[in-house]
Enzyme design. Structure first.
Site, PDB file in Angstrom:
ATOM      1  CB  ILE A   3      -0.913   0.018   1.145  1.00  0.00           C
ATOM      2  CG1 ILE A   3      -0.011   0.018   2.488  1.00  0.00           C
ATOM      3  CG2 ILE A   3      -1.985  -1.056   0.977  1.00  0.00           C
ATOM      4  CD1 ILE A   3      -1.116   0.038   3.761  1.00  0.00           C
ATOM      5  N   GLY A   4       2.112   1.011  -0.017  1.00  0.00           N
ATOM      6  CA  GLY A   4       3.161   2.409   0.108  1.00  0.00           C
ATOM      7  C   GLY A   4       4.429   2.240  -0.005  1.00  0.00           C
TER       8      GLY A   4
ATOM      9  N   GLY B 244       8.594   4.022  -0.235  1.00  0.00           N
ATOM     10  CA  GLY B 244       9.316   5.181  -0.333  1.00  0.00           C
ATOM     11  C   GLY B 244      10.779   4.910   0.401  1.00  0.00           C
TER      12      GLY B 244
ATOM     13  CG  PHE C  37      10.169   4.144   4.738  1.00  0.00           C
ATOM     14  CD1 PHE C  37       9.477   2.960   4.899  1.00  0.00           C
ATOM     15  CD2 PHE C  37       9.457   5.337   4.338  1.00  0.00           C
ATOM     16  CE1 PHE C  37       8.236   2.941   4.155  1.00  0.00           C
ATOM     17  CE2 PHE C  37       8.217   5.450   3.570  1.00  0.00           C
ATOM     18  CZ  PHE C  37       7.560   4.299   3.572  1.00  0.00           C
TER      19      PHE C  37
ATOM     20  CE  LYS D 208       8.579   3.529   8.453  1.00  0.00           C
ATOM     21  NZ  LYS D 208       8.527   4.469   9.568  1.00  0.00           N
TER      22      LYS D 208
ATOM     23  CD  GLU E 167       8.823  -3.223  -0.745  1.00  0.00           C
ATOM     24  OE1 GLU E 167       8.786  -3.247  -2.136  1.00  0.00           O
ATOM     25  OE2 GLU E 167       9.014  -4.044   0.021  1.00  0.00           O
ATOM     26  CB  VAL E 168       3.698   0.569   3.951  1.00  0.00           C
ATOM     27  CG1 VAL E 168       2.395   0.527   5.115  1.00  0.00           C
ATOM     28  CG2 VAL E 168       4.477   1.597   4.560  1.00  0.00           C
TER      29      VAL E 168
ATOM     30  CG  ASP F 258      11.337  13.832   8.484  1.00  0.00           C
ATOM     31  OD1 ASP F 258      11.328  14.612   7.754  1.00  0.00           O
ATOM     32  OD2 ASP F 258      11.190  12.277   8.037  1.00  0.00           O
TER      33      ASP F 258
END
Length: 461
Positions: A144-145, A147, A149, A165, A151-152, A262
């Site tokens: 679902i995401g 970046g 960092f 996460k 994956e989610v 952040d």
């Protein structure tokens, strides 16, 4: 002595336990004897009599007398003293351990956390096998995401929907930041903060389990031309208020005093009712109540949201979060990213443009045109006013988050006039500040895609 034993124990004609007896008697015309017998009062009359008579049998010979401490009495006394010492030592160790644990709470995990501190959250640890099962072994269909960092993934664990996460091995968030996020978020509880359910640190994996937030992150909707219409003004205003309350909780109302460091649109998640939930505490810093400013050699965060004193000098405080919040407010109002704003035909960044419109008496022109006429004019102008107060260059001029929440909740509060915001990046031709002894940045202008990335390590001037 027989008479004294009978009197003390009550076994004679006296009749009741007294536990002691004394008597003075003439041994000769010139010698007197002073006699005392005593037993512990917890003994029965018979036991007292027996104990004293055994002690009498051990008396020294001769008229000069002496003293007899029977062994059982000595054992009782020594044992009592020993137990008292042990209990005192144990209590002292427990108090000292508790004080040390409270002191450890203030350790900054991003700059060195004792690895043993992770044990404080052991009750939140999940087995990697169960996590793989819940996400169908991290199936692409459940992603679902994604970046910098990692994956989610969406998963189901114990009948509950969760967000998993999974940090990449090349993520800027290392093991220290991972531990920091667990330790910080596990201690927080607020409706505008994402709730940590658990973690996994196994087989080289660094995984965080969060409550599932269905509408993804704010930037996913806010900066997408096809989805912006989902955020009408009332929802945008609710998001602004929610983020303000969440940051206020971190700064003043939680058990710890936390600077997020952040805060940005991608770190604000939206639940099914479009309520804002602040996420990603990997860069957060726990500070003492008496610390007005902290200096660091590691600048972490995202350019475009970072305050100038932090980006250039490594100085951060709660007012650094206030600056980031101000940038976020102006982005929510305009529907534009700070450092891609030039694409709309303006050479200025968003802060500069907002200031010029305010100065020229045209603040409403900043509003996202997709909203049409469906907005409350006074709320929009007040939010722009407040946003400009938050991005002022001098940290002392910026309001606290308590003052911000008050500004949003009461129209009777008079807002001071804002000063010109901090202009440390004007346009895409303005070079980034180059830290000494670092090849991480060049003196040339950075592409905008690089500027908007999270910076995990920078050695400032």
């Amino acid at each position: 002595m027989d008479r004294l034993i009978n009197n003390a124990s009550g076994t004679g004609h006296v009749g009741s336990l007294r536990a002691f007896a004394t008597e003075e008697t003439s041994y000769t015309t010139i010698i007197k004897l002073f006699n005392l017998v005593q037993c512990t009062p917890d003994l029965s009359s018979l036991d007292c009599s027996q104990c004293l008579r055994e002690a009498l049998a051990r008396r020294p010979a001769g008229p000069r007398g002496g003293r007899v401490l029977y062994y059982n009495l000595i054992v009782a006394i020594v044992l009592s003293i020993t137990i008292s010492i042990v209990l005192f030592t144990l209590a002292f160790c427990l108090i000292r351990r508790k004080a040390k644990k409270q002191q450890n709470v203030r350790i900054d995990a991003t700059e060195g956390v004792d690895g043993n501190n992770i044990s404080e959250a052991e009750s939140l640890q999940y087995d990697l096998t169960n996590i793989k099962t819940s996400t169908n072994n991290f199936s692409a269909d459940n992603k679902i995401g994604e970046g910098g960092f990692g994956e989610v993934f969406k998963g189901t664990l114990n009948g509950q929907q969760i967000a998993v996460k999974r940090l990449s091995k090349t993520s800027g968030q290392g093991e220290q930041e991972f531990k920091n996020e667990v330790l910080v978020v596990a201690k927080l509880e607020h409706r505008n903060l994402v709730r940590l359910l658990g973690y996994c640190l196994d087989e080289g994996e660094k995984i965080l389990l969060y409550e599932f937030v269905p509408n993804k992150s704010l930037d996913f909707i806010l900066f997408d031309q096809g989805m912006q219409q989902l955020l009408d003004w009332s929802r945008r205003y609710k998001i602004i208020v929610g983020v303000a309350k969440g940051i206020l909780y971190l700064h003043e109302d939680s058990r710890l005093r936390i600077i997020h460091r952040d805060l940005k649109a991608s770190n604000v998640l939206l639940d099914s009712d479009m309520n804002a939930k602040i996420a990603d505490f990997g860069m957060a810093r726990i500070v003492g109540a008496d610390e007005s400013q902290v200096n660091t050699s590691r600048v972490v965060g995202t350019f475009g949201y970072m305050s100038p004193e932090y980006a250039l000098h490594g100085q951060f405080s709660i007012k650094s979060d206030v600056f980031s919040f101000g940038v976020l407010v102006l982005e929510i109002i305009s529907g534009k990213k700070n450092f891609t704003f030039h694409q709309s035909g303006n050479s200025d960044d968003l802060l500069s443009y907002a200031w010029k419109l305010w100065r020229d008496g045209r603040p409403i022109d900043l509003l996202d045109p997709t909203l049409g006429d469906d907005f409350t004019r006074n709320e929009v102008i007040r939010c722009i006013h407040m946003g400009l107060l938050c991005v002022q260059e001098d940290p002392e001029d910026r309001p606290t988050m308590a003052a911000v929440v008050l500004m949003l909740s009461s129209y009777s509060v008079t807002l001071p006039l804002p000063h010109q915001p901090a202009f440390f990046l004007h346009s895409r031709t303005t070079p980034m500040p180059q830290p000494p002894n670092s090849d991480e940045f060049s003196s040339k202008s950075l592409p905008l895609s690089a500027i908007d990335e999270s910076i995990t390590e920078l050695y400032p001037r």
